[in-house]
Design an enzyme around this catalytic site. Structure first.
Site, PDB file in Angstrom:
ATOM      1  N   ARG A   3       0.856  -1.195   0.000  1.00 21.03           N
ATOM      2  CA  ARG A   3       0.000   0.000   0.000  1.00 21.03           C
ATOM      3  C   ARG A   3       0.882   1.230   0.000  1.00 21.03           C
ATOM      4  O   ARG A   3       1.677   1.425   0.924  1.00 21.03           O
ATOM      5  CB  ARG A   3      -0.906  -0.008   1.236  1.00 21.03           C
ATOM      6  N   SER A  58     -12.598  -4.097  -0.027  1.00 24.42           N
ATOM      7  CA  SER A  58     -12.943  -3.649   1.321  1.00 24.42           C
ATOM      8  C   SER A  58     -14.419  -3.343   1.411  1.00 24.42           C
ATOM      9  O   SER A  58     -14.976  -2.674   0.538  1.00 24.42           O
ATOM     10  CB  SER A  58     -12.163  -2.362   1.674  1.00 24.42           C
ATOM     11  N   LYS A  88      -5.607   4.285   9.635  1.00 24.99           N
ATOM     12  CA  LYS A  88      -6.435   4.924   8.622  1.00 24.99           C
ATOM     13  C   LYS A  88      -7.451   5.800   9.335  1.00 24.99           C
ATOM     14  O   LYS A  88      -8.130   5.355  10.241  1.00 24.99           O
ATOM     15  CB  LYS A  88      -7.166   3.879   7.759  1.00 24.99           C
TER      16      LYS A  88
END
Lengths: 211, 211
Positions: free
Chosen positions: B40, B109, B138
């Protein structure tokens, strides 16, 4: 891609648009004569980028003006855009060509003469000579080519060329007189009170200078 | 993709790595038992992203651990990674599947039960239930599912599930006891003094809780 589609090449910039809709700016600019449009977006969700590309495709379709996506091969694939414009820190050209296939337009930014020689060995559709002049639009650019550098770049390149960086109504005639196929314009259209009039004016300057 | 490859799913985070090399963290974590790795990256040049993906592919190949790219289908194609993980603001699933073909892994997700129902109608390879707990990694996430929400998500989903958000040595046993196939770990591995030991410890907890 036809060489004359590079004549007046609009590159979008959301920050410079100052809240105005990118679609409206693009539509007006194309009505004023822009021959190619590059959608350049940073700091945007992938989904929003794709949706914007799809909207611009609809705007451009009636005019037959190609839509080029800056950097993002995934967005170009998802939106079935006409091609991508890649810089030296984007996906390497050979990978982009393999993924996009032979029919998509791929433009490559070159920042010095060594990169022009390298581009000569690739089947890119055009090169963007960047920057010709210093510009506030991009701050991460290499030393400017200047008009003499651009002239030499045009002579060296086996590919069509478009001049990037500092393109506006004051510089366009001198730039076109170097023999380059076109100018890539950001702020002179995106920031104009009327993107349509700004495009018309630029196209007239280009036409006069190239005749 | 085998369901048990979700057991201990490492998600990288350069900011949390604090200057340590992502490659080293990944190698150590896989030696410690990580079963899947997601790269990521945000705010990185496309070329650097691709090069890092290619380096991680080399690291992972001897272990047979799949490399998944977060969000960027172009990077996955260019690096021939094993798949992508997409969120609700990334490329829509149908587009990603069309571009990547039937053989690549695509994880999605989901942030609420409606999205799980929607995912049930798609041939995604797994869903990431996100977030299970509130997490500092996050900050743009939806309301946490909590353990009971996760249990319901696992029951609802026709696809394998991996739990995301707040996964660490304190939470792993309870999370695995919901029946989820695995946990997606960021800081508990990336920030660990020894990513290898942290992974070993987590895998042991997972094995005990699922036996």
């Amino acid at each position: 891609m036809k060489r004359n589609q590079l004549r007046l090449y609009l590159v979008t910039d959301r920050a410079l648009a100052g809240g105005r809709d990118i679609e409206d700016i693009v539509r007006e600019s194309v009505e004023g004569g822009a021959t190619m449009v590059q959608l350049r977006e940073k700091d945007i969700d992938t989904r929003d980028f794709i949706e914007l590309a799809l909207r611009l495709k609809k705007v451009l379709a009636p005019y037959g003006v190609p839509l080029i996506i800056n950097d993002r091969v995934d967005v170009a694939l998802a939106s079935d855009a006409d091609g991508v414009h890649i810089g030296q820190s984007d996906m390497p050209y050979a990978m982009a060509r393999r993924i996009l296939g032979p029919d998509k337009i791929i433009g490559l930014s070159v920042e010095n003469f060594a990169q022009i020689e390298e581009a000569n060995s690739l089947d890119v559709d055009y090169i963007g000579v960047s920057p010709v002049f210093a510009t506030p639009t991009k701050t991460d650019t290499a030393a400017p080519f200047g008009l003499e550098g651009l002239r030499r770049a045009v002579e060296m390149s086996v590919h069509p060329t478009v001049a990037i960086g500092g393109m506006n109504a004051s510089t366009a005639a001198d730039v076109i007189s170097t023999g380059t196929d076109g100018i890539a314009v950001v702020s002179a259209i995106v920031c104009a009170a009327s993107p349509r009039k700004a495009s018309e004016e630029l196209l007239e300057i280009i036409s006069k200078a190239s005749s």
